[in-house]
Motif scaffolding. Sequence first.
Motif, PDB file in Angstrom:
ATOM      1  N   ALA A  88      -9.717  10.527  -5.214  1.00  0.00           N
ATOM      2  CA  ALA A  88      -9.366  10.732  -3.672  1.00  0.00           C
ATOM      3  C   ALA A  88     -10.843  10.376  -2.935  1.00  0.00           C
ATOM      4  O   ALA A  88     -10.914  10.138  -1.813  1.00  0.00           O
ATOM      5  CB  ALA A  88      -8.849  11.980  -3.463  1.00  0.00           C
ATOM      6  N   ARG A  89     -11.771  11.214  -3.692  1.00  0.00           N
ATOM      7  CA  ARG A  89     -13.101  11.140  -3.061  1.00  0.00           C
ATOM      8  C   ARG A  89     -13.484   9.615  -2.834  1.00  0.00           C
ATOM      9  O   ARG A  89     -14.437   9.211  -1.949  1.00  0.00           O
ATOM     10  CB  ARG A  89     -14.259  11.561  -3.775  1.00  0.00           C
ATOM     11  N   SER A  90     -13.377   8.748  -3.821  1.00  0.00           N
ATOM     12  CA  SER A  90     -13.902   7.464  -3.632  1.00  0.00           C
ATOM     13  C   SER A  90     -12.969   6.726  -2.617  1.00  0.00           C
ATOM     14  O   SER A  90     -13.479   5.757  -2.092  1.00  0.00           O
ATOM     15  CB  SER A  90     -13.820   6.847  -5.108  1.00  0.00           C
ATOM     16  N   ASP A  91     -11.669   6.948  -2.547  1.00  0.00           N
ATOM     17  CA  ASP A  91     -10.958   6.303  -1.405  1.00  0.00           C
ATOM     18  C   ASP A  91     -11.431   6.561   0.036  1.00  0.00           C
ATOM     19  O   ASP A  91     -11.394   5.813   1.038  1.00  0.00           O
ATOM     20  CB  ASP A  91      -9.478   7.075  -1.520  1.00  0.00           C
ATOM     21  N   ALA A 124       0.874  -1.224  -0.026  1.00  0.00           N
ATOM     22  CA  ALA A 124       0.015  -0.042  -0.114  1.00  0.00           C
ATOM     23  C   ALA A 124       0.814   1.305   0.029  1.00  0.00           C
ATOM     24  O   ALA A 124       0.572   2.361  -0.672  1.00  0.00           O
ATOM     25  CB  ALA A 124      -1.099   0.002   1.177  1.00  0.00           C
ATOM     26  N   PHE A 125       1.877   1.153   0.677  1.00  0.00           N
ATOM     27  CA  PHE A 125       2.991   2.427   0.898  1.00  0.00           C
ATOM     28  C   PHE A 125       3.398   2.630  -0.475  1.00  0.00           C
ATOM     29  O   PHE A 125       3.553   3.770  -0.827  1.00  0.00           O
ATOM     30  CB  PHE A 125       3.825   2.134   1.988  1.00  0.00           C
ATOM     31  N   ASP A 126       3.731   1.492  -1.124  1.00  0.00           N
ATOM     32  CA  ASP A 126       4.746   1.569  -2.329  1.00  0.00           C
ATOM     33  C   ASP A 126       3.700   2.232  -3.302  1.00  0.00           C
ATOM     34  O   ASP A 126       4.060   2.973  -4.128  1.00  0.00           O
ATOM     35  CB  ASP A 126       4.852   0.142  -2.926  1.00  0.00           C
ATOM     36  N   GLU A 163       2.925  13.714 -14.085  1.00  0.00           N
ATOM     37  CA  GLU A 163       1.563  13.927 -14.788  1.00  0.00           C
ATOM     38  C   GLU A 163       1.298  15.585 -14.741  1.00  0.00           C
ATOM     39  O   GLU A 163       0.956  16.113 -15.732  1.00  0.00           O
ATOM     40  CB  GLU A 163       0.435  13.095 -14.573  1.00  0.00           C
ATOM     41  N   LEU A 164       1.325  15.825 -13.426  1.00  0.00           N
ATOM     42  CA  LEU A 164       0.949  17.405 -13.451  1.00  0.00           C
ATOM     43  C   LEU A 164       2.005  18.445 -13.991  1.00  0.00           C
ATOM     44  O   LEU A 164       1.733  19.289 -14.405  1.00  0.00           O
ATOM     45  CB  LEU A 164       0.772  17.983 -11.789  1.00  0.00           C
ATOM     46  N   CYS A 165       3.255  17.977 -13.572  1.00  0.00           N
ATOM     47  CA  CYS A 165       4.363  18.918 -14.168  1.00  0.00           C
ATOM     48  C   CYS A 165       4.486  18.864 -15.538  1.00  0.00           C
ATOM     49  O   CYS A 165       4.845  20.093 -16.204  1.00  0.00           O
ATOM     50  CB  CYS A 165       5.633  18.094 -13.484  1.00  0.00           C
ATOM     51  N   THR A 204       2.140   9.248  -5.689  1.00  0.00           N
ATOM     52  CA  THR A 204       2.369  10.529  -5.636  1.00  0.00           C
ATOM     53  C   THR A 204       3.323  10.921  -6.650  1.00  0.00           C
ATOM     54  O   THR A 204       3.246  12.052  -7.302  1.00  0.00           O
ATOM     55  CB  THR A 204       2.779  10.673  -4.215  1.00  0.00           C
ATOM     56  N   ALA A 205       4.373  10.174  -6.857  1.00  0.00           N
ATOM     57  CA  ALA A 205       5.305  10.309  -7.822  1.00  0.00           C
ATOM     58  C   ALA A 205       4.662  10.490  -9.093  1.00  0.00           C
ATOM     59  O   ALA A 205       4.880  11.657  -9.961  1.00  0.00           O
ATOM     60  CB  ALA A 205       6.501   9.399  -7.981  1.00  0.00           C
ATOM     61  N   ASP A 206       3.714   9.648  -9.636  1.00  0.00           N
ATOM     62  CA  ASP A 206       3.156   9.764 -10.908  1.00  0.00           C
ATOM     63  C   ASP A 206       2.173  11.140 -11.232  1.00  0.00           C
ATOM     64  O   ASP A 206       2.269  11.490 -12.204  1.00  0.00           O
ATOM     65  CB  ASP A 206       2.480   8.456 -11.182  1.00  0.00           C
ATOM     66  N   ALA A 207       1.566  11.134 -10.103  1.00  0.00           N
ATOM     67  CA  ALA A 207       0.711  12.302 -10.105  1.00  0.00           C
ATOM     68  C   ALA A 207       1.465  13.453 -10.317  1.00  0.00           C
ATOM     69  O   ALA A 207       0.927  14.334 -11.083  1.00  0.00           O
ATOM     70  CB  ALA A 207      -0.215  12.411  -8.772  1.00  0.00           C
TER      71      ALA A 207
END
Length: 517
Positions: free
Chosen positions: A312-315, A248-250, A262-264, A256-259
């Motif tokens: 995030a909402r569904s989480d 889960a941590f992985d 993708e945003l950058c 986070t890294a991918d997001a």
Amino acid sequence: MPLSFRSRLTAWYIAVLATLLAGAATLIILILQGMAERRLDATLWVLGATEAEGVVARLRDRGLRAPDDATVSDIDYRMLPGYGAFRIQKYVTVVNREGRIVDFSINLPKPLPISDELVRRAMRGEIGYQTADVPDVGRLRMIYIPVLRPQFEPFVVIVAVPTEFVGAEIGTLSRRIAAIIIAVLVLAGVSGLLLARRALRPISEISLAVQRLTERNLHERLPEPRTGDEIDELVKVFNQLLARLDHAFDAQRRFTADASHELCTPLTVLKGETEVALLERRTPEEYEALLRSNLEEIERLSRLAANLLLLARSDAGEQQIVKDLIVLNDLIAEACARLSPLAKEREIEVYVNAPQLILLEGDRLALEHVIMNLLSNALRYTPRGGQVSIEAALTADGFARLDVCDTGIGIPPEALPHIFERFYRADNARAREPQGSGLGLAICQAIAKAHGGRIEVESELGKGSRFTLFIPLAPALHSAQTHEGKGCASVCAAQEERIAESPARRWMKVFSSLLHL
Ligand SMILES: Nc1ncnc2c1ncn2[C@@H]1O[C@H](COP(=O)(O)OP(=O)(O)O)[C@@H](O)[C@H]1O
Ligand SMILES: [Mg+2]
């Protein structure tokens, strides 16, 4: 201070052991006491018989027919040597045929307190026993020995010995048993503590290991004792928990890294293009071209942000679905219509096979989004001239089932378990569709789950894929639809109005910016 588990365990163990030992010891002492009392009576009988024999001999020597006041009082019983540590005294009293005390041994301050009833019985030839407290002498056990001989008048010889003999023996025994019990309890306590420490050591090791755990060393595992016992089981379960946490941590880290990546990317493009444009004066056409290009990146960014928000909402379990009565066939038709330009552009034939009208309760926009997504994936990952088919049916176990099949590039087996993960994209897809973000299927699965359903996938590399969406039907709808004919028609007619009325939902806000992932 609260007691440690080990101490409490030992304390309980000692308490139970002490109760059991004390119970057993009491029982044993009671049994022994009974035996000792019977033995004392037997000894007393021998003593009494011998004493009576002595009295008879002395009377015969003196030529008397009945005992007198000098029958036993001239014997100094105190001169007899004692037995062992006990200076046992023998006390004697003689009663004549009238039941009157005629003589008693000089070691008694006054005659024994005799029972008239036992004397009467003795006169009838019965031997009697009695226990009595005699002042200045103590507790005595007495025996009534009748002397019924033709040459004498009947009389009774009463002989007594202190019960202290038995009591002292039992007392000594009790004290010794108590000492043994205490010693056993102390030993049991110490060994119990050691054993408990030994037995609980793996647990202490587990708690130490858990203390050492941080986010960074979640990949470490506790050594399994492999003893097959409860501790082994605990360690195994704990290691499984660690593996899940690690995973889960992985996933979280990757997400986070991918997001951020993708945003950058669009931001970098935006920044670069704007900087270049500002280097010198441009024509209005050039500015317009720049703004259009920027708009594309901004759209991409806002789609991504909206998707992330949705996940995030569904989480957080906040993305509640609003249930409307919807016709699945309509959703399919709508998705096909919207994606037909893409199908045309890619020269792909789309077949729809949904012969039965399927009514289900669900979130219209969300489900439409799922269908669009599966269909657009099928179109994007199928080479020119390929085929895509959509089938809808009801399953016997109460699900609406929607299959989206393609004759496309397929998914490599090693990628198959991951395609529903966020930002995951198989390599061949990456090369083919550089625009994809890898969030589409994750969102579809989240929507399906929110409806109590699921998405399954089958795929063969180079041949094609089949994505299947299952949405459970409400029991009433299921039974209405599985009974052919009128039932279904009436349900449809009755609900038509509701369908038409269904209001724009919260999902609309999110999905309006999501189309064509
Ligand atoms: N119909 C399909 N055929 C082959 N691969 C597919 C298909 N649908 C999905 N995939 C694979 O699953 C991955 C995840 O899909 P998705 O979440 O929609 O992300 P994206 O389409 O943005 O790459 C894709 O990158 C692709 O590798
Ligand atoms: Mg996609």
